[in-house]
Design an enzyme around this catalytic site. Sequence first.
Site, PDB file in Angstrom:
ATOM      1  CG  HIS A  17      -1.833   1.168   1.298  1.00  0.00           C
ATOM      2  ND1 HIS A  17      -3.099   1.141   0.749  1.00  0.00           N
ATOM      3  CD2 HIS A  17      -1.675   2.406   1.839  1.00  0.00           C
ATOM      4  CE1 HIS A  17      -3.677   2.313   0.955  1.00  0.00           C
ATOM      5  NE2 HIS A  17      -2.840   3.099   1.615  1.00  0.00           N
ATOM      6  CD  GLU A  18       1.744   3.681   3.668  1.00  0.00           C
ATOM      7  OE1 GLU A  18       2.100   4.745   3.114  1.00  0.00           O
ATOM      8  OE2 GLU A  18       0.668   3.568   4.281  1.00  0.00           O
ATOM      9  CG  HIS A  21       0.190   6.091  -0.798  1.00  0.00           C
ATOM     10  ND1 HIS A  21      -0.870   6.634  -1.492  1.00  0.00           N
ATOM     11  CD2 HIS A  21      -0.362   5.454   0.279  1.00  0.00           C
ATOM     12  CE1 HIS A  21      -2.007   6.337  -0.879  1.00  0.00           C
ATOM     13  NE2 HIS A  21      -1.720   5.614   0.188  1.00  0.00           N
TER      14      HIS A  21
END
Length: 361
Positions: A17-18, A21
Amino acid sequence: MYIILAILMFGILIAAHEWGHFIAARLCGVTVHEFAIGMGPVLWKSKPKAVDPFDTGTQTQFTIRALPIGGFCAMEGEDEESDDPHSLGNQGFWKKVLVFAAGAAMNFLVGVLILLALNCRATGFLVPVIQGGAPEFEAVNGVALEEGDVFYSINGSRIYLTSDIDLLLMLADRQPIDLVVLRDGEKVELKNLAVRTYTSPEGEPYEGYGFTRTAVVQEATWGQRLKYTWYNAIDFVRIVWYSLKMLVTGSAGVSDLSGPVGIVSTINEVGTQSVNMAAALENIAYFGAMIAVNLAVMNLLPIPALDGGHILFLTVATISEQIFRRKIPVKYEAAINMVFLALLMGLMLFVTFNDVMKLVS
């Protein structure tokens, strides 16, 4: 061992997820000060000195922190005003949307890749079909069901997997349904099928919709593997929405939710109940794919403190600026995010306490 696998799975999903980003931010020219896996004290850190092809003037510090319960991607201008041209706040609307949505997109992609890896080993896929209809079915409903009719939809919701039929009939709660089946590639619609008294193949009366079902095996070509991978991913998305709808309508309560403790417990149960280690790993991977897609959907909900909330604030701020020619200060969004983050943390604590009580009871 399965508990360790569950914790590792959470770590991988958070990292993915990170990382989504991070990659989107760097591609959009946003300065990322730190990319962290975990929370709390720093266990390891590295700030590479090599030339970064995405360099925006400040190289990223990568860290691993002590508590494996989260992670973050600290971007310039994410929660405060910044004059840096490489800050998130100074990027265009669509670049910001891309950065905020990239984490959920990466989780969804991870889920799809896990499902594809599992389906690569499949030799066939189950297709739900009509096994037969009650003798009086055509007289009651005006349309006959034929053996081999393929289930297509119930109440307008597509049937992707055999398990969808049980789910959609449960949601119908014995109320009349609209059923669509495929017969020789053509859709056959049966409107307003109600629960009535029908005769079973054994000649016994029963209450139901008047049909029996089974499943046939379809050969697993590469086209079928790709199709059912997508079907499974979309099915996971739909299950999340159905669950949210049940929470809103009161069909399910907050006590029915599971947090990290409950999920780890479920994964451990899935592993220990599998027939062997290979089956356990396969079942846990499938469960991990479902969690990955679940995280993708939940993070895009328009709730402050979530990625969807950031996109909502961004949209409101952009419209406001176009109409009133004034920017909404970032501090207001940050304050609202803090309030909702506290509420979400409180909900998480409640769910975690509830999970622990279920385990000890």
